[in-house]
Design a protein around this motif. Sequence first.
Motif, PDB file in Angstrom:
ATOM      1  N   TYR A  49       0.432  -0.048   2.662  1.00 48.29           N
ATOM      2  CA  TYR A  49      -0.669  -0.964   2.972  1.00 48.29           C
ATOM      3  C   TYR A  49      -1.714  -0.226   3.804  1.00 48.29           C
ATOM      4  O   TYR A  49      -1.418   0.266   4.891  1.00 48.29           O
ATOM      5  CB  TYR A  49      -0.152  -2.171   3.754  1.00 48.29           C
ATOM      6  CG  TYR A  49       0.574  -3.179   2.896  1.00 48.29           C
ATOM      7  CD1 TYR A  49      -0.130  -4.017   2.042  1.00 48.29           C
ATOM      8  CD2 TYR A  49       1.961  -3.303   2.948  1.00 48.29           C
ATOM      9  CE1 TYR A  49       0.533  -4.948   1.253  1.00 48.29           C
ATOM     10  CE2 TYR A  49       2.629  -4.236   2.166  1.00 48.29           C
ATOM     11  CZ  TYR A  49       1.906  -5.052   1.319  1.00 48.29           C
ATOM     12  OH  TYR A  49       2.554  -5.969   0.541  1.00 48.29           O
ATOM     13  N   LEU A  87      -2.603  -1.449   7.662  1.00 46.49           N
ATOM     14  CA  LEU A  87      -1.581  -1.429   8.702  1.00 46.49           C
ATOM     15  C   LEU A  87      -1.570  -0.062   9.379  1.00 46.49           C
ATOM     16  O   LEU A  87      -1.860   0.951   8.759  1.00 46.49           O
ATOM     17  CB  LEU A  87      -0.197  -1.717   8.118  1.00 46.49           C
ATOM     18  CG  LEU A  87       0.049  -3.099   7.523  1.00 46.49           C
ATOM     19  CD1 LEU A  87       1.480  -3.193   7.010  1.00 46.49           C
ATOM     20  CD2 LEU A  87      -0.221  -4.204   8.528  1.00 46.49           C
ATOM     21  N   PHE A 127       7.695  -2.924  10.364  1.00 49.21           N
ATOM     22  CA  PHE A 127       7.928  -3.996   9.392  1.00 49.21           C
ATOM     23  C   PHE A 127       8.982  -3.580   8.373  1.00 49.21           C
ATOM     24  O   PHE A 127       9.834  -4.385   7.978  1.00 49.21           O
ATOM     25  CB  PHE A 127       6.629  -4.371   8.681  1.00 49.21           C
ATOM     26  CG  PHE A 127       5.733  -5.288   9.472  1.00 49.21           C
ATOM     27  CD1 PHE A 127       6.209  -6.495   9.952  1.00 49.21           C
ATOM     28  CD2 PHE A 127       4.422  -4.939   9.744  1.00 49.21           C
ATOM     29  CE1 PHE A 127       5.399  -7.350  10.687  1.00 49.21           C
ATOM     30  CE2 PHE A 127       3.599  -5.776  10.483  1.00 49.21           C
ATOM     31  CZ  PHE A 127       4.091  -6.984  10.957  1.00 49.21           C
ATOM     32  N   LYS A 180      -1.385  -9.552   9.096  1.00 48.78           N
ATOM     33  CA  LYS A 180      -1.942  -8.353   9.721  1.00 48.78           C
ATOM     34  C   LYS A 180      -2.701  -7.507   8.713  1.00 48.78           C
ATOM     35  O   LYS A 180      -3.781  -6.988   8.993  1.00 48.78           O
ATOM     36  CB  LYS A 180      -0.821  -7.525  10.361  1.00 48.78           C
ATOM     37  CG  LYS A 180      -0.410  -7.979  11.748  1.00 48.78           C
ATOM     38  CD  LYS A 180       0.620  -7.047  12.327  1.00 48.78           C
ATOM     39  CE  LYS A 180       0.955  -7.403  13.768  1.00 48.78           C
ATOM     40  NZ  LYS A 180      -0.159  -7.155  14.688  1.00 48.78           N
ATOM     41  N   GLU A 181      -2.125  -7.348   7.523  1.00 54.49           N
ATOM     42  CA  GLU A 181      -2.756  -6.528   6.499  1.00 54.49           C
ATOM     43  C   GLU A 181      -4.077  -7.132   6.028  1.00 54.49           C
ATOM     44  O   GLU A 181      -5.047  -6.418   5.780  1.00 54.49           O
ATOM     45  CB  GLU A 181      -1.792  -6.368   5.312  1.00 54.49           C
ATOM     46  CG  GLU A 181      -2.423  -5.932   3.995  1.00 54.49           C
ATOM     47  CD  GLU A 181      -3.072  -4.567   4.044  1.00 54.49           C
ATOM     48  OE1 GLU A 181      -3.913  -4.289   3.173  1.00 54.49           O
ATOM     49  OE2 GLU A 181      -2.758  -3.782   4.959  1.00 54.49           O
ATOM     50  N   GLU A 231       3.042  -0.082  12.646  1.00 54.99           N
ATOM     51  CA  GLU A 231       3.265  -1.382  12.011  1.00 54.99           C
ATOM     52  C   GLU A 231       3.976  -1.223  10.670  1.00 54.99           C
ATOM     53  O   GLU A 231       4.887  -1.990  10.339  1.00 54.99           O
ATOM     54  CB  GLU A 231       1.927  -2.105  11.814  1.00 54.99           C
ATOM     55  CG  GLU A 231       1.301  -2.619  13.101  1.00 54.99           C
ATOM     56  CD  GLU A 231      -0.124  -3.090  12.915  1.00 54.99           C
ATOM     57  OE1 GLU A 231      -0.634  -3.782  13.817  1.00 54.99           O
ATOM     58  OE2 GLU A 231      -0.739  -2.773  11.871  1.00 54.99           O
ATOM     59  N   THR A 232       3.579  -0.213   9.908  1.00 55.85           N
ATOM     60  CA  THR A 232       4.198   0.029   8.604  1.00 55.85           C
ATOM     61  C   THR A 232       5.696   0.265   8.738  1.00 55.85           C
ATOM     62  O   THR A 232       6.509  -0.353   8.033  1.00 55.85           O
ATOM     63  CB  THR A 232       3.545   1.245   7.919  1.00 55.85           C
ATOM     64  OG1 THR A 232       2.160   0.963   7.686  1.00 55.85           O
ATOM     65  CG2 THR A 232       4.221   1.562   6.604  1.00 55.85           C
ATOM     66  N   ARG A 287       3.401  -9.634   8.332  1.00 55.49           N
ATOM     67  CA  ARG A 287       2.829  -8.415   7.765  1.00 55.49           C
ATOM     68  C   ARG A 287       1.615  -8.734   6.899  1.00 55.49           C
ATOM     69  O   ARG A 287       0.601  -8.029   6.957  1.00 55.49           O
ATOM     70  CB  ARG A 287       3.882  -7.681   6.927  1.00 55.49           C
ATOM     71  CG  ARG A 287       3.404  -6.324   6.428  1.00 55.49           C
ATOM     72  CD  ARG A 287       4.456  -5.582   5.649  1.00 55.49           C
ATOM     73  NE  ARG A 287       4.706  -6.171   4.336  1.00 55.49           N
ATOM     74  CZ  ARG A 287       5.473  -5.616   3.401  1.00 55.49           C
ATOM     75  NH1 ARG A 287       6.086  -4.468   3.650  1.00 55.49           N
ATOM     76  NH2 ARG A 287       5.660  -6.202   2.237  1.00 55.49           N
TER      77      ARG A 287
END
Length: 656
Positions: free
Chosen positions: A150, A153, A161, A399-400, A157-158, A396
């Motif tokens: 993504y 992100l 998650f 956020k994305e 975060e990547t 997620r």
Amino acid sequence: MSGEAAEEYSPRDPNSSHHLHSNSSPITLKFFDVSYRVKLQDSTTSKLTTTAITNMFHGGASPPSADVENPSSATQHHQILNGITGMASPGHILAILGPSGSGKSTLLNIIMGRLHHTHGQTGTVLFNNRKLTKSVIKRTGFVAQDDVLYPNLTVRETLVFCSLLRLPSWVSKKEKIAVAESVIIELGLSKCEHTNIGNNFIRGISGGERKRVSIGYEMLVDPSLLILDEPTSGLDATAAYRVVATLRGLAAKGKTVVTSVHQPSSRVYQMFDDLLVLSEGRCIYFGKGSEAMEYFERVGFSPSFAMNPADFLLDLANGVCQLDNASEKEKPNVLQTLVSSYNDLLAPKVKTACVDAPATASEDRTIIGNHEKNKYYVYTNSFSTWYNEFSILLQRNLKERKHETFNSLRVFQVITASLLAGFMWWHSDYKDVQDHLGLLFFISIFWGVFPSLNAVFAFPQERAIFVKEMASGMYTLSSYFMARITGDLPMELILPTLFISITYWMTGLNPEFSAFTLTLIVVLGYVLVSQGLGLAFGALIMDAKQASTVVTVTMLAFVLTGGYYVHKVPCFMVWVKYVSTTFYGYRLLINVQYGDGRRVSSLLGCSSVGHDPATCKFVDEDIKGQIQPVMSVGMLLIMFVGYRLLAYIALRRIRT
């Protein structure tokens, strides 16, 4: 870009602390006489390059259709792999070297069991002397050539998650985050952990860092076997070295690493323990990387000057070298000579070594924090597990898409449309039935087309990530689907609320607050139905351009039969009206404003002499002649559920 060039990276000590420790048994990979061919209906099959074919097999795609010059010609076969045998051992890196189109990616996909069309596949692939099982898949990490991540992100975060979704449910959230943080440190990504991943259109981390994030995606589950498809492709020499140094560090911990490479530098080449060289789907060398040059010199091929061994081997695989001391007339076919030499000198030894090599198959156990459990646990589809997946995926997704959800362009588009409508119908009279009906139909058109066209892109844009994560068993399809459509609700509901709040009071519609509330509810419900239409076509077609074209044509049909432009629809087109979302949404909006039409009919004096026949005709045909509101609500509910169910079924087809 994150400053990768300035970052010094070296693999961490294998004995360094890590929140995720595993005494999982290693995996010895063996493959015997692996061959693969596809059917091509073209008399000019030989003109097709292997590159064009093998590129279609990334991720297990279907075999391609050849561009045919003579469609009536007999079916022919194209051999992509021909009798490949080899082995990858724990603690070693096996590099598969060869030019583009030599069959490297196809071999990796066969090893992983990702080619669904197995009618042209022969040979045996064994993991610890057993065939591929779900347990082995869970212990295997696969890094595709293209980094599927993504873009909006951050690195942290990547991986966080991913850790929350992939690690077992008995591991606490705190420990899962700690695992992700340790992987970030281990891969040398600390300096860019708060930088967005990015892509061709969004500024983010460098290509080498992105590749290490993809490797980290698989490292989170501590795989025993790691397979990578050209991880150094598109990277400069330094970035490529850092990626392979990462793999060298993993192999030092007892992992089995298999990677395809195209054109490695000399110092990258030196880190390979074992080497498999392919040429046009045939093997011309398998053995230790350090012994390759000696072998080829023994069979009559050696460089005329000092050069990178990998470059020389690629020249051989492309058939551009010649036998030592051979004249032009005596030049044999280089590839034929190399294949014959391999079959005579190396192939018997390779098969014997693969058969005799020992393999372990002990039970795997994982230690995370202070817990020790069977790592490859049996998945239980309990509601708590499902809800946990749903909540993580929803977080997620939000956020994305936070930058896209309320981007200024879309907000500007909606506000501009609402103001234009407000000024065009500024304080129109309640008795101006024709004008009011035009406004209601405009609302139906705008909030039918706008959400459906936006929703079309939802699943096609995420297909690669969805397929990758489903193949890894990160979550169930239902939790992904519900999180995806729920995450879009803020945009889908807040913008129409803003539109109606502006337009309604500017245009002189029914001033009662109850009428405003009902109008808003109808529009929001209609928006959700239109969104479902876009989701369904997007999931069915899985091509954003094609799906948006189909949705546009469908909405055009719905608008034309919606009941405002034409009342007497031809018999063969009547059915379109009754499946039109616009038809039912428009009827409900009319009912909210005018009820059964008696009041406006009385005000206009439609039953008395001197009335306006054109206006009264609108009252009779559009207002009095409408279907029951209950039926409209029922049909919209059916469509709301039906379109989403259709999208879900389409995604199940893609997953399998």
